[in-house]
Design a protein around this motif. Structure first.
Motif, PDB file in Angstrom:
ATOM      1  N   SER A  59     128.658   5.561 175.120  1.00  7.45           N
ATOM      2  CA  SER A  59     129.848   5.630 175.625  1.00  7.45           C
ATOM      3  C   SER A  59     129.598   5.976 177.075  1.00  7.45           C
ATOM      4  CB  SER A  59     130.539   6.413 174.732  1.00  7.45           C
ATOM      5  OG  SER A  59     131.995   6.475 175.411  1.00  7.45           O
ATOM      6  N   CYS A  60     129.321   7.334 177.133  1.00  5.51           N
ATOM      7  CA  CYS A  60     129.319   7.758 178.713  1.00  5.51           C
ATOM      8  C   CYS A  60     128.066   7.147 179.672  1.00  5.51           C
ATOM      9  CB  CYS A  60     129.436   9.306 178.799  1.00  5.51           C
ATOM     10  SG  CYS A  60     127.798  10.126 178.056  1.00  5.51           S
ATOM     11  N   ALA A  61     127.112   7.042 178.876  1.00  9.05           N
ATOM     12  CA  ALA A  61     125.716   6.670 179.663  1.00  9.05           C
ATOM     13  C   ALA A  61     125.360   7.769 180.566  1.00  9.05           C
ATOM     14  CB  ALA A  61     125.803   5.484 180.449  1.00  9.05           C
ATOM     15  N   CYS A  65     128.329  12.402 176.050  1.00  8.07           N
ATOM     16  CA  CYS A  65     129.182  12.057 174.826  1.00  8.07           C
ATOM     17  C   CYS A  65     128.312  12.311 173.645  1.00  8.07           C
ATOM     18  CB  CYS A  65     129.783  10.813 175.011  1.00  8.07           C
ATOM     19  SG  CYS A  65     128.549   9.584 174.657  1.00  8.07           S
ATOM     20  N   GLY A  66     126.996  12.308 173.587  1.00  7.44           N
ATOM     21  CA  GLY A  66     126.204  12.418 172.538  1.00  7.44           C
ATOM     22  C   GLY A  66     126.144  11.191 171.477  1.00  7.44           C
ATOM     23  N   ASP A  68     124.364   8.209 171.782  1.00  5.63           N
ATOM     24  CA  ASP A  68     123.339   7.407 171.477  1.00  5.63           C
ATOM     25  C   ASP A  68     122.047   8.179 171.476  1.00  5.63           C
ATOM     26  OD1 ASP A  68     123.191   8.468 174.169  1.00  5.63           O
ATOM     27  OD2 ASP A  68     122.157   6.852 175.145  1.00  5.63           O
ATOM     28  N   CYS A  80     120.380   7.235 176.884  1.00  6.99           N
ATOM     29  CA  CYS A  80     120.657   7.349 178.237  1.00  6.99           C
ATOM     30  C   CYS A  80     119.969   8.630 179.175  1.00  6.99           C
ATOM     31  CB  CYS A  80     122.256   7.467 178.154  1.00  6.99           C
ATOM     32  SG  CYS A  80     122.902   9.173 177.749  1.00  6.99           S
TER      33      CYS A  80
HETATM   34 FE1  FES Z   1     126.819   9.391 176.190  1.00  8.06          FE
HETATM   35 FE2  FES Z   1     124.081   8.950 176.027  1.00  8.06          FE
HETATM   36  S1  FES Z   1     125.712   7.604 175.895  1.00  8.06           S
HETATM   37  S2  FES Z   1     125.212  10.845 175.833  1.00  8.06           S
END
Ligand code: FES
Ligand code: SF4
Length: 238
Positions: A59-61, A65-66, A68, A80
């Motif tokens: 999500s956040c990359a 967000c945790g 991936d 990421c």
């Molecule tokens: Fe959100 Fe890696 S995509 S922590």
């Protein structure tokens, strides 16, 4: 690996589609990336240019967000946050261990969140609300500062052999979340949380293996937090 120059990497990705596959298999792919790209960029390359059916969460990359967390070259990491130059030209990617695979790299996080909810991960205080905020000293706030950093990525719990051996073990992430409130001077449910964690699926299943601390992308001292909860339990004779 020269910085900023495009390069080819080989990805070996654990695949599984429950609608078409009887068992898991390895997919082999090439991706064009730069040394300073992340493993997530290489996965995007595969999905966008080679095989659009590849499934993974993100999500956040940006490591916030945790979503991936996955097994990258044998270690639980956030795709990421891992640079290509850190993992080299051959990259193996698998889903987190110990949780059911939904598709490819996507695991069912519900058992993990059920364990998280079991420790009452929220502030409990039944006193009438004060006119202003519930105040804390700097030292009181500092007491649980480390465990406020958790992003619930599950990298710790799914790298823990005690969790692999017994999936009802609440696991390090839930204990980190409990720690965050047990040591909060404003909270009134510490005793209840400690009783939950004193059960046979609680803190005493931790064998101080330290995989959790090594896996945590937020550099939380996970094993230390578990030890502090154990000590508090003994101090209060729970
Ligand atoms: Fe959100 Fe890696 S995509 S922590
Ligand atoms: Fe992820 Fe670290 Fe929280 Fe475990 S303690 S869920 S590894 S952020």
């Amino acid at each position: 690996m020269a910085q900023g120059e495009p390069m080819q990497v080989k990805l070996k990705i654990r695949r599984f589609n429950p609608e078409t596959d009887k068992k898991r298999w390895w997919g082999h792919y090439q991706a064009e990336v730069e040394p300073t790209d992340r493993v997530l960029d290489a996965l995007h390359y595969v999905k966008w240019h080679v095989d659009g059916t590849l499934a993974f969460r993100r999500s956040c990359a940006h490591g916030i967000c945790g979503s991936d967390a996955m097994l990258i070259n044998g270690r639980n990491q956030l795709a990421c946050k891992v640079l290509i130059k850190e993992v080299g030209r051959k990259i193996t990617v698998e889903p987190l261990l110990g949780l059911p695979v939904i598709k490819d790299l996507v695991v069912d996080m519900e058992p993990f969140f059920e364990q998280y909810r079991a420790v009452k991960p929220y502030l409990v205080n039944d006193d009438p609300p004060p006119a202003t905020e519930r105040r804390q000293s700097i030292e009181e706030r500092e007491r649980f500062d480390d465990t406020t950093k958790c992003i619930l990525c599950a990298a710790c719990t799914t790298s823990c052999p005690s969790f692999w051996a017994r999936s009802d073990y609440l696991g390090p992430a839930a204990i980190v979340q409990a720690h965050r409130f047990i040591f909060d001077s404003r909270d009134q449910a510490s005793q209840e949380r400690l009783q939950i964690l004193a059960e046979s699926n609680g803190v005493w299943r931790c064998r101080n293996i330290y995989n959790c601390t090594e896996a945590c992308p937020r550099e939380i001292q996970v094993t230390q937090a578990v030890a502090e909860v154990k000590r508090e339990m003994m101090r209060r004779r729970v």
